[in-house]
Enzyme design. Structure first.
Site, PDB file in Angstrom:
ATOM      1  N   HIS A  55       0.842  -1.193   0.000  1.00 17.65           N
ATOM      2  CA  HIS A  55       0.000   0.000   0.000  1.00 17.65           C
ATOM      3  C   HIS A  55       0.879   1.246   0.000  1.00 17.65           C
ATOM      4  O   HIS A  55       2.054   1.197   0.335  1.00 17.65           O
ATOM      5  CB  HIS A  55      -0.946  -0.002   1.201  1.00 17.65           C
ATOM      6  CG  HIS A  55      -0.323   0.525   2.452  1.00 17.65           C
ATOM      7  ND1 HIS A  55       0.597  -0.203   3.195  1.00 17.65           N
ATOM      8  CD2 HIS A  55      -0.450   1.721   3.065  1.00 17.65           C
ATOM      9  CE1 HIS A  55       0.982   0.521   4.234  1.00 17.65           C
ATOM     10  NE2 HIS A  55       0.381   1.693   4.181  1.00 17.65           N
ATOM     11  N   THR A 104      10.829   0.526  -7.225  1.00 16.58           N
ATOM     12  CA  THR A 104       9.631   1.295  -7.549  1.00 16.58           C
ATOM     13  C   THR A 104       8.915   0.788  -8.790  1.00 16.58           C
ATOM     14  O   THR A 104       7.822   1.238  -9.094  1.00 16.58           O
ATOM     15  CB  THR A 104       9.987   2.775  -7.776  1.00 16.58           C
ATOM     16  OG1 THR A 104      10.885   2.870  -8.885  1.00 16.58           O
ATOM     17  CG2 THR A 104      10.622   3.383  -6.536  1.00 16.58           C
ATOM     18  N   ARG A 119      17.756   0.485 -10.267  1.00 24.80           N
ATOM     19  CA  ARG A 119      17.959   0.355 -11.714  1.00 24.80           C
ATOM     20  C   ARG A 119      18.802  -0.893 -11.987  1.00 24.80           C
ATOM     21  O   ARG A 119      19.627  -1.277 -11.163  1.00 24.80           O
ATOM     22  CB  ARG A 119      18.682   1.576 -12.259  1.00 24.80           C
ATOM     23  CG  ARG A 119      17.917   2.860 -12.023  1.00 24.80           C
ATOM     24  CD  ARG A 119      18.362   3.944 -12.982  1.00 24.80           C
ATOM     25  NE  ARG A 119      17.790   5.232 -12.678  1.00 24.80           N
ATOM     26  CZ  ARG A 119      16.540   5.598 -12.902  1.00 24.80           C
ATOM     27  NH1 ARG A 119      15.694   4.751 -13.427  1.00 24.80           N
ATOM     28  NH2 ARG A 119      16.119   6.808 -12.599  1.00 24.80           N
TER      29      ARG A 119
END
Length: 168
Positions: A55, A104, A119
């Site tokens: 969440h 992310t 990354r």
């Protein structure tokens, strides 16, 4: 786990709907208690001192609702110390998440990721091959850390003065 409550945190999370595969190693980490039923973890996964969130409450004050999304972690994944995996992220198979990374977005199979945001910095297969070769020439120690003698510790300290090795 303690005598008053024989259930571990992991037991409680699984009762609440967390899905985990075989050989799941969960060390000093946090999985979103309120939305653990949105988290699926595959086989042979290790998570160390990290957080998995399903969440994002950044919208709660403004709209009265939190953003939620599934987190799927594939097989043979290592999530390094102090990393965070955010909601609505898929991590593929054979992935290494470097210590301190913030995941992310989705991570494809056979990837090493690092940074904030995380990354891709390499392929897991290349990394493992490099270390497979290094195991032939670098120092290797076979006593599990709590059972090392003072003499073994001193030898390792000396051996590793200018290089690295591998430990049990």
């Amino acid at each position: 786990m303690n005598k008053l409550n024989p259930k571990t945190e992991l037991d409680i999370l699984k009762e609440r709907g967390l899905i985990v595969g075989k050989n799941f190693n969960f060390f000093n980490s946090h999985i979103d208690y309120g939305h653990c039923w949105l988290v699926e973890i595959g086989d042979d996964v290790t998570i160390t001192n990290s957080t998995i969130l399903a969440h994002d409450a950044s919208t709660k004050l403004q709209f009265g609702k939190s953003k939620i999304g599934k987190v799927k972690i594939g097989d043979r994944v290592f999530i390094g110390y102090n990393s965070v995996v955010l909601c609505n992220v898929r991590i593929g198979n054979d992935v290494i998440v470097a210590a301190g990374s913030i995941v992310t977005r989705d991570i494809p199979d056979n990837s090493i990721v690092a940074g904030n945001p995380a990354r891709i910095i390499g392929k897991t297969s290349d990394y493992m091959e490099k270390h497979r070769e290094n195991l032939k020439t670098k120092p290797v120690y076979d006593t599990y850390w709590p059972y090392k003698t003072r003499e073994q510790i001193e030898k390792i300290r000396n051996d590793l003065e200018h290089d690295y090795g591998y430990d049990e």
